[in-house]
Design a protein around this motif. Structure first.
Motif, PDB file in Angstrom:
ATOM      1  N   VAL A   1       0.862  -0.912  -0.217  1.00 23.19           N
ATOM      2  CA  VAL A   1      -0.035   0.119   0.048  1.00 23.19           C
ATOM      3  C   VAL A   1       0.719   1.177   0.065  1.00 23.19           C
ATOM      4  O   VAL A   1       0.604   2.147  -0.747  1.00 23.19           O
ATOM      5  N   GLN A   2       1.937   1.375   0.822  1.00 24.54           N
ATOM      6  CA  GLN A   2       2.822   2.343   0.843  1.00 24.54           C
ATOM      7  C   GLN A   2       3.661   2.489  -0.429  1.00 24.54           C
ATOM      8  O   GLN A   2       3.696   3.969  -0.798  1.00 24.54           O
ATOM      9  N   ASP A   3       3.876   1.608  -1.075  1.00 27.61           N
ATOM     10  CA  ASP A   3       4.423   1.768  -2.590  1.00 27.61           C
ATOM     11  C   ASP A   3       3.528   2.431  -3.441  1.00 27.61           C
ATOM     12  O   ASP A   3       3.851   3.276  -4.305  1.00 27.61           O
ATOM     13  N   ARG A   4       2.147   2.167  -3.523  1.00 29.01           N
ATOM     14  CA  ARG A   4       1.064   2.681  -4.495  1.00 29.01           C
ATOM     15  C   ARG A   4       1.045   4.072  -3.951  1.00 29.01           C
ATOM     16  O   ARG A   4       1.032   4.970  -4.970  1.00 29.01           O
ATOM     17  N   VAL A   5       1.045   4.416  -2.561  1.00 30.28           N
ATOM     18  CA  VAL A   5       0.988   5.887  -2.333  1.00 30.28           C
ATOM     19  C   VAL A   5       2.019   6.641  -2.783  1.00 30.28           C
ATOM     20  O   VAL A   5       1.946   7.836  -3.051  1.00 30.28           O
ATOM     21  N   GLU A   6       3.203   6.093  -2.621  1.00 28.70           N
ATOM     22  CA  GLU A   6       4.692   6.855  -2.722  1.00 28.70           C
ATOM     23  C   GLU A   6       4.505   7.108  -4.396  1.00 28.70           C
ATOM     24  O   GLU A   6       5.271   8.081  -4.864  1.00 28.70           O
ATOM     25  N   THR A   7       3.983   5.969  -5.229  1.00 24.63           N
ATOM     26  CA  THR A   7       3.886   6.660  -6.535  1.00 24.63           C
ATOM     27  C   THR A   7       3.046   7.720  -6.982  1.00 24.63           C
ATOM     28  O   THR A   7       3.460   8.485  -7.815  1.00 24.63           O
ATOM     29  N   TRP A   8       1.891   7.573  -6.271  1.00 23.41           N
ATOM     30  CA  TRP A   8       0.862   9.081  -6.266  1.00 23.41           C
ATOM     31  C   TRP A   8       1.730  10.119  -5.809  1.00 23.41           C
ATOM     32  O   TRP A   8       1.791  11.403  -6.600  1.00 23.41           O
ATOM     33  N   MET A   9       2.611   9.997  -4.868  1.00 20.86           N
ATOM     34  CA  MET A   9       3.184  11.276  -4.217  1.00 20.86           C
ATOM     35  C   MET A   9       4.351  11.751  -5.203  1.00 20.86           C
ATOM     36  O   MET A   9       4.595  13.311  -5.315  1.00 20.86           O
ATOM     37  N   HIS A  10       4.980  10.780  -5.690  1.00 20.57           N
ATOM     38  CA  HIS A  10       6.002  11.237  -6.663  1.00 20.57           C
ATOM     39  C   HIS A  10       5.365  12.067  -7.830  1.00 20.57           C
ATOM     40  O   HIS A  10       6.163  13.160  -8.523  1.00 20.57           O
ATOM     41  N   GLU A  11       4.180  11.447  -8.304  1.00 18.34           N
ATOM     42  CA  GLU A  11       3.507  12.041  -9.405  1.00 18.34           C
ATOM     43  C   GLU A  11       3.132  13.820  -8.976  1.00 18.34           C
ATOM     44  O   GLU A  11       2.988  14.487  -9.902  1.00 18.34           O
ATOM     45  N   LEU A  12       3.243  13.914  -7.683  1.00 16.90           N
ATOM     46  CA  LEU A  12       3.019  15.264  -7.231  1.00 16.90           C
ATOM     47  C   LEU A  12       4.186  16.031  -6.866  1.00 16.90           C
ATOM     48  O   LEU A  12       4.101  17.223  -6.683  1.00 16.90           O
TER      49      LEU A  12
ATOM     50  N   GLN B   1       9.262  15.236  -2.475  1.00 15.72           N
ATOM     51  CA  GLN B   1      10.531  14.557  -2.037  1.00 15.72           C
ATOM     52  C   GLN B   1      10.295  13.603  -1.128  1.00 15.72           C
ATOM     53  O   GLN B   1       9.272  13.506  -0.160  1.00 15.72           O
ATOM     54  N   THR B   2      10.962  12.264  -1.481  1.00 15.48           N
ATOM     55  CA  THR B   2      10.460  11.069  -0.751  1.00 15.48           C
ATOM     56  C   THR B   2      11.633  10.465   0.208  1.00 15.48           C
ATOM     57  O   THR B   2      12.661  10.244  -0.118  1.00 15.48           O
ATOM     58  N   ARG B   3      11.404  10.265   1.253  1.00 15.01           N
ATOM     59  CA  ARG B   3      12.205   9.407   2.377  1.00 15.01           C
ATOM     60  C   ARG B   3      11.588   8.379   3.040  1.00 15.01           C
ATOM     61  O   ARG B   3      10.365   8.343   3.299  1.00 15.01           O
ATOM     62  N   ARG B   4      12.396   7.411   3.093  1.00 18.87           N
ATOM     63  CA  ARG B   4      12.010   6.068   3.954  1.00 18.87           C
ATOM     64  C   ARG B   4      12.659   6.135   5.250  1.00 18.87           C
ATOM     65  O   ARG B   4      13.937   6.096   5.379  1.00 18.87           O
ATOM     66  N   LEU B   5      11.948   6.223   6.279  1.00 16.86           N
ATOM     67  CA  LEU B   5      12.427   6.503   7.739  1.00 16.86           C
ATOM     68  C   LEU B   5      12.302   5.306   8.489  1.00 16.86           C
ATOM     69  O   LEU B   5      11.708   4.108   8.105  1.00 16.86           O
TER      70      LEU B   5
ATOM     71  N   ARG C   1       7.085   6.099   5.466  1.00  8.70           N
ATOM     72  CA  ARG C   1       7.353   6.790   4.359  1.00  8.70           C
ATOM     73  C   ARG C   1       7.019   8.259   4.622  1.00  8.70           C
ATOM     74  O   ARG C   1       6.030   8.874   5.205  1.00  8.70           O
ATOM     75  N   GLN C   2       7.731   9.225   4.232  1.00  9.04           N
ATOM     76  CA  GLN C   2       8.164  10.658   4.516  1.00  9.04           C
ATOM     77  C   GLN C   2       7.861  10.992   3.123  1.00  9.04           C
ATOM     78  O   GLN C   2       8.448  10.939   2.256  1.00  9.04           O
ATOM     79  N   PHE C   3       6.888  12.254   2.771  1.00  3.27           N
ATOM     80  CA  PHE C   3       6.947  12.914   1.582  1.00  3.27           C
ATOM     81  C   PHE C   3       6.942  14.569   2.023  1.00  3.27           C
ATOM     82  O   PHE C   3       6.023  14.752   2.849  1.00  3.27           O
ATOM     83  N   THR C   4       7.469  15.178   1.451  1.00  4.04           N
ATOM     84  CA  THR C   4       7.551  16.662   1.612  1.00  4.04           C
ATOM     85  C   THR C   4       7.202  17.387   0.323  1.00  4.04           C
ATOM     86  O   THR C   4       7.871  16.892  -0.611  1.00  4.04           O
ATOM     87  N   PHE C   5       6.637  18.495   0.479  1.00  2.00           N
ATOM     88  CA  PHE C   5       6.221  19.372  -0.690  1.00  2.00           C
ATOM     89  C   PHE C   5       6.576  20.734  -0.450  1.00  2.00           C
ATOM     90  O   PHE C   5       6.306  21.274   0.906  1.00  2.00           O
ATOM     91  N   GLY C   6       7.080  21.423  -1.185  1.00  3.50           N
ATOM     92  CA  GLY C   6       7.658  22.828  -1.015  1.00  3.50           C
ATOM     93  C   GLY C   6       8.922  22.848  -0.078  1.00  3.50           C
ATOM     94  O   GLY C   6       9.641  22.051   0.208  1.00  3.50           O
TER      95      GLY C   6
END
Length: 372
Positions: free
Chosen positions: A37-48, A51-55, A60-65
């Motif tokens: 599930v996290q992999d699928r969400v990570e794909t969506w977040m990359h499309e947006l 910046q992605t990190r695995r903690l 999973r950490q996703f940052t914007f701006g």
């Protein structure tokens, strides 16, 4: 962009996205499945453009701006449903309701966050940025992810938790009880129940007395409950039992009640001096108290919802979430996920007629939370 300028997200796309997550079964005990599930969400977040990190702790950490002092979104990918649940609870829609295991708690919340971010993308990310944490073990107490959640809260401007709002009222959550558990293990003395019963010390009898003493520690008038939900012991019926144990769930509205319960459980003693007691456990999630920052976030949510054409209420609930960890550290508002009902139940569902509005409310709060 003001909340008045925010469009509603596309409901058919939200429906397709949540179906994709629901049909990846992700029980908490199977971290590999949760990871899918996290992999699928990570794909969506990359499309947006995240910046992605695995903690550590499978977070999973996703940052914007710029993410210098971000608005923090908390969400989890695990569910309470075991593998095979889809066979008896398949994804389906009936009128304005969307059903499926984990739909309401909280795969719908993940999709709410995804579409709130999509609404904001075109206008640019807000000052301070946005951070998203997607954990893998919230349903089992966040033992792996708690450190990452608390660290993120300390640097956050505010915390927005996409657990579902409250049932058919769809109220936001401005407080939660603290949650804990104590395990009581009693060791007695085995003996033949017919020939030499007096030589035995029944662990079951001791556990039964102690169970009642433990439950008597509850103070419902103060929001404190103690409930023994599991007991076991003994073996052969013709043997004085040498072992028994029980587990007690505890809920507290204020932290001092957790301390009182700790003292009470530690004071438990067997009546028979030949028996021994072993105690473990304690408070897992501290109380989420309605502090000034949460009140300010809720007031801002009311304003945004009014502009979007609906009203929101607030509620204090007995169940815990990762918001319990963040509320003492940063202004926290919970219940910003998908409206519906039936968490952990066979009728779990999302209300499709209300869902886009709630996702737009989340977007408005990310843009303008009303707290500094």
């Amino acid at each position: 962009m003001t909340s008045a300028a925010l469009p509603l997200p596309d409901l058919p796309q939200m429906t397709r996205d949540v179906r994709a997550l629901i049909e990846i079964e992700s029980p908490s005990e199977d971290l590999a499945a949760v990871g899918r599930v996290q992999d699928r969400v990570e794909t969506w977040m990359h499309e947006l453009g995240a910046q992605t990190r695995r903690l550590p702790g499978q977070v999973r950490q996703f940052t914007f701006g710029e993410a210098s002092r971000p608005a923090l979104i908390l969400m989890h990918a695990d569910t309470v449903w075991p593998h095979g649940t889809l066979a008896s609870m398949p994804f389906r829609t009936e009128g304005e309701r969307l059903y499926g295991p984990g739909s309401y708690d909280m795969k719908g919340g993940i999709v709410s966050a995804l579409h709130a971010l999509r609404l904001l993308q075109a206008g640019g990310w807000p000052a301070g940025g946005i951070e998203v944490l997607l954990s893998a073990d919230e349903e089992t107490g966040s033992l792996l992810s708690r450190e990452a959640v608390e660290a993120a809260a300390r640097r956050a401007r505010c915390v927005l938790v996409v657990e579902p709002p409250v049932g058919e009222t769809h109220a936001l959550k401005t407080g939660r009880k603290g949650v804990g558990m104590y395990s009581v293990r009693v060791t007695g003395v085995a003996a033949h129940a017919g020939n030499l019963p007096e030589q035995g010390a029944s662990a079951i009898s001791e556990a039964a007395r102690l169970l009642l003493e433990a439950q008597a520690l509850a103070r419902p008038e103060r929001g404190t409950t103690v409930s023994v939900g599991r007991i076991m012991g003994g073996g052969a019926v013709n043997v004085i039992p040498a072992h028994a144990e029980f587990d007690a769930d505890l809920r507290v509205s204020v932290l001092e009640e957790a301390e009182r319960l700790r003292r009470g459980f530690e004071a438990l003693r067997p009546h028979d001096p030949r028996a021994r007691l072993t105690l473990s456990g304690g408070l897992n999630r501290p109380p989420f108290e309605r502090l000034a920052g949460t009140a300010a976030l809720y007031a801002q949510a009311q304003r945004h919802a009014h502009v979007l054409g609906f009203e929101v209420q607030e509620a204090f609930v007995g169940g815990g979430s990762d918001g319990n960890y963040t509320a003492p550290l940063s202004p926290t508002l919970d219940g910003l996920g998908a409206p519906g009902d039936g968490a952990h139940a066979a009728h779990e569902h999302i209300r499709l007629d209300r869902w886009p509005q709630h996702a737009a409310l989340l977007a408005a709060l990310l843009r303008d939370p009303g707290v500094e």
